[in-house]
Scaffold this motif. Structure first.
Motif, PDB file in Angstrom:
ATOM      1  N   VAL A  34       0.841  -1.195   0.000  1.00  0.00           N
ATOM      2  CA  VAL A  34       0.000   0.000   0.000  1.00  0.00           C
ATOM      3  C   VAL A  34       0.878   1.249   0.000  1.00  0.00           C
ATOM      4  O   VAL A  34       0.630   2.201  -0.744  1.00  0.00           O
ATOM      5  N   ARG A  35       1.920   1.259   0.811  1.00  0.00           N
ATOM      6  CA  ARG A  35       2.831   2.419   0.863  1.00  0.00           C
ATOM      7  C   ARG A  35       3.512   2.645  -0.481  1.00  0.00           C
ATOM      8  O   ARG A  35       3.632   3.780  -0.942  1.00  0.00           O
ATOM      9  N   ARG A  36       3.970   1.576  -1.103  1.00  0.00           N
ATOM     10  CA  ARG A  36       4.655   1.692  -2.397  1.00  0.00           C
ATOM     11  C   ARG A  36       3.691   2.250  -3.457  1.00  0.00           C
ATOM     12  O   ARG A  36       4.039   3.149  -4.219  1.00  0.00           O
ATOM     13  N   PHE A  37       2.481   1.740  -3.476  1.00  0.00           N
ATOM     14  CA  PHE A  37       1.492   2.218  -4.442  1.00  0.00           C
ATOM     15  C   PHE A  37       1.168   3.696  -4.192  1.00  0.00           C
ATOM     16  O   PHE A  37       1.119   4.494  -5.134  1.00  0.00           O
ATOM     17  N   ASP A  47       1.409  13.080   1.635  1.00  0.00           N
ATOM     18  CA  ASP A  47       0.111  12.604   1.151  1.00  0.00           C
ATOM     19  C   ASP A  47       0.131  11.092   0.958  1.00  0.00           C
ATOM     20  O   ASP A  47      -0.846  10.406   1.255  1.00  0.00           O
ATOM     21  N   ALA A  48       1.248  10.571   0.466  1.00  0.00           N
ATOM     22  CA  ALA A  48       1.367   9.127   0.252  1.00  0.00           C
ATOM     23  C   ALA A  48       1.275   8.381   1.576  1.00  0.00           C
ATOM     24  O   ALA A  48       0.565   7.375   1.690  1.00  0.00           O
ATOM     25  N   PHE A  77      -6.099  -0.848  -3.239  1.00  0.00           N
ATOM     26  CA  PHE A  77      -5.505   0.128  -4.138  1.00  0.00           C
ATOM     27  C   PHE A  77      -6.521   1.195  -4.563  1.00  0.00           C
ATOM     28  O   PHE A  77      -6.171   2.345  -4.781  1.00  0.00           O
ATOM     29  N   ARG A  78      -7.777   0.824  -4.657  1.00  0.00           N
ATOM     30  CA  ARG A  78      -8.817   1.811  -4.964  1.00  0.00           C
ATOM     31  C   ARG A  78      -8.951   2.810  -3.816  1.00  0.00           C
ATOM     32  O   ARG A  78      -9.109   4.014  -4.046  1.00  0.00           O
ATOM     33  N   ILE A  79      -8.855   2.336  -2.603  1.00  0.00           N
ATOM     34  CA  ILE A  79      -8.916   3.231  -1.442  1.00  0.00           C
ATOM     35  C   ILE A  79      -7.744   4.211  -1.487  1.00  0.00           C
ATOM     36  O   ILE A  79      -7.914   5.416  -1.287  1.00  0.00           O
ATOM     37  N   VAL A  80      -6.543   3.708  -1.761  1.00  0.00           N
ATOM     38  CA  VAL A  80      -5.353   4.568  -1.836  1.00  0.00           C
ATOM     39  C   VAL A  80      -5.526   5.596  -2.949  1.00  0.00           C
ATOM     40  O   VAL A  80      -5.278   6.791  -2.758  1.00  0.00           O
ATOM     41  N   LEU A 130       7.632   8.031 -15.094  1.00  0.00           N
ATOM     42  CA  LEU A 130       8.697   8.971 -14.723  1.00  0.00           C
ATOM     43  C   LEU A 130       9.311   8.591 -13.376  1.00  0.00           C
ATOM     44  O   LEU A 130       8.626   8.016 -12.519  1.00  0.00           O
ATOM     45  N   PRO A 131      10.575   8.956 -13.154  1.00  0.00           N
ATOM     46  CA  PRO A 131      11.164   8.773 -11.821  1.00  0.00           C
ATOM     47  C   PRO A 131      10.348   9.544 -10.775  1.00  0.00           C
ATOM     48  O   PRO A 131       9.698  10.553 -11.097  1.00  0.00           O
ATOM     49  N   ASP A 132      10.398   9.079  -9.549  1.00  0.00           N
ATOM     50  CA  ASP A 132       9.555   9.578  -8.472  1.00  0.00           C
ATOM     51  C   ASP A 132       9.549  11.106  -8.358  1.00  0.00           C
ATOM     52  O   ASP A 132       8.494  11.723  -8.388  1.00  0.00           O
TER      53      ASP A 132
END
Length: 187
Positions: A34-37, A47-48, A77-80, A130-132
């Protein structure tokens, strides 16, 4: 049918039934995914983190309402995604832009709308690639329309570094869209 790679169907079903140890294991297993997504989707790292925490809270509170164990990952993932979008919208409301004062464009034909949706999916995929840092700068500056200084400050960058990242992101996006035939227009 199996559950997601980090939780078995039996573990998810036990969590749905209210077993606290199983629920803890499911939440713990979901956390890094979840954190990665969220990090890839949200505009800022704060925000992430907040979106990931919100998703885990919803998982903890509402896993019993989930109908199919196989749907757990897409549900999370929909919640995120929704939380990231909610945060982006609330930030956008805080900073007024000239675009908000413009009238909406007239609706086109169904074919034009379908092509626009396809183009939007291609642009979104190119942005995701793109890169982060470049992705976050581009989203905050070009998509959400925030001032450069605010973008630099929110991401912990100097203004010069933010401009450099934005330039690189725009160049990469143009290159990617040109390679997929989008940069030249529809003809």
């Amino acid at each position: 049918m199996a559950g997601p790679g980090w939780a078995s169907r039996q573990l998810i079903e036990a969590a749905q039934a209210g077993d606290l140890d199983s629920l803890t294991a499911v939440v713990h297993g979901a956390h890094p995914h979840v954190r990665r997504f969220a990090a890839h989707l949200c505009a800022t790292s704060q925000d992430a983190e907040d979106a990931a925490q919100e998703a885990l809270i919803v998982l903890y509170r509402k896993i019993g309402t989930l109908r199919a164990t196989a749907a757990l990952t897409s549900w999370m993932f929909r919640i995120v995604r929704n939380e990231c979008l909610r945060r982006a919208r609330s930030w956008r409301r805080e900073i007024p832009t000239e675009a908000a004062d413009r009238p909406a464009a007239p609706a086109g034909s169904a074919e034009e709308e379908a092509l626009d949706r396809l183009d939007a999916q291609r642009v979104a995929a190119a942005i995701r690639a793109l890169p982060d840092t470049q992705r976050r700068v581009l989203i905050l500056r070009d998509v959400l329309g925030h001032p450069g200084g605010a973008v630099a400050e929110s991401l912990g960058l100097s203004t010069a570094a933010m401009k450099s990242q934005l330039h690189r992101a725009r160049a990469a996006l143009r290159r990617d869209l040109r390679d997929t035939g989008l940069g030249a227009g529809r003809g």
